[in-house]
Design a protein around this motif. Structure first.
Motif: not given
Length: 241
Positions: A2-3, A5, A28-29, A69, A102
């Motif tokens: 899972k990324i 912003t 995750d990030i 992270s 990323v």
């Protein structure tokens, strides 16, 4: 994986909300924008105590970006967007994490338009095009995530007729975003939700959030290998709520 912003709009003032959301959502990030804190004032210990490795590019009072992270060490590859040695604004950070490259960005707002800030926004966009053109064809998954300060289409803005003169909705800015897609990047939200009204930002007046009178200005762009792995994309409104 899972990324996410998140424009945090002041990392220290919003730290309790951020930590609560990290525990709730477990990205995750995560890339952050608008830290509004100099390098030495970033709350590194609190972030690491929450279980995250972290890198950050701070700036006093304005701007600032970071990457978190929880799936391993962050290997920074770039700090600052190339192409202008006089640009001292902290708006871009890039790293390899868990087999994914990323890039986290905070694209300039550009208002008022016309004017120097708008011209800077367009130049910054040109520099972004030049840099990520070398990333889109990589064999590894690449994700560009952040606050782009762009509503790409009428579907991405409540009452678009009110925004025609704004730097976030100007024809040149929307065209610049489209040129990114033409490089081979995929807009994660629109790839999975082509016709849905989805916003990521709401102004702080006239009950904009409650009325869902918002804008979609935060985007995640994926190269082909990342797009093949895309399972879900959306906006988590819980921190704003």
């Amino acid at each position: 994986m899972k990324i996410a912003t998140y424009n945090v709009n002041g990392i220290n003032g919003r730290l309790p909300v951020l930590l609560q959301w990290l525990a709730l959502a477990e990205p995750d990030i995560l890339v952050l924008q608008e830290l509004k804190a100099p390098q030495e004032k970033f709350p590194e210990k609190a972030i690491r105590d929450a279980g995250y490795d972290v890198i950050w590019h701070g700036q006093s009072r304005w701007n600032g970006v970071a990457m978190l992270s929880r799936i391993g060490e962050i290997h920074e590859t770039r700090r600052g967007l190339p192409g202008d040695p006089n640009d001292e604004q902290s708006r871009y950070i890039e790293a390899a994490v868990g087999g994914v490259l990323v890039a986290g960005l905070y694209l300039p707002n550009g208002n008022p338009r016309p004017g120097p800030k708008y011209d800077f926004k367009l130049r910054w966009f040109d520099r972004l095009h030049d840099h990520v053109a070398g990333l889109v064809g990589l064999d590894a998954p690449v994700v560009i995530a952040g606050d782009f300060n762009v509503m790409p289409t009428d579907l991405d803005v409540y009452a678009p007729e009110r925004w025609r003169d704004d730097a976030l909705f100007a024809p040149e800015v929307k065209a610049a975003y489209q040129r990114l897609l033409e490089q081979g990047w995929t807009d994660a939200i629109r790839h999975l939700h082509p016709d849905e009204t989805i916003y990521s930002f709401w102004k702080y007046w006239r009950r904009s959030f409650e009325r869902n009178a918002g804008l979609r200005i935060d985007h995640l762009l994926l190269n082909a290998p990342a797009t093949k792995r895309l399972k879900a994309a959306g906006v988590d409104t819980r921190p704003r709520g």
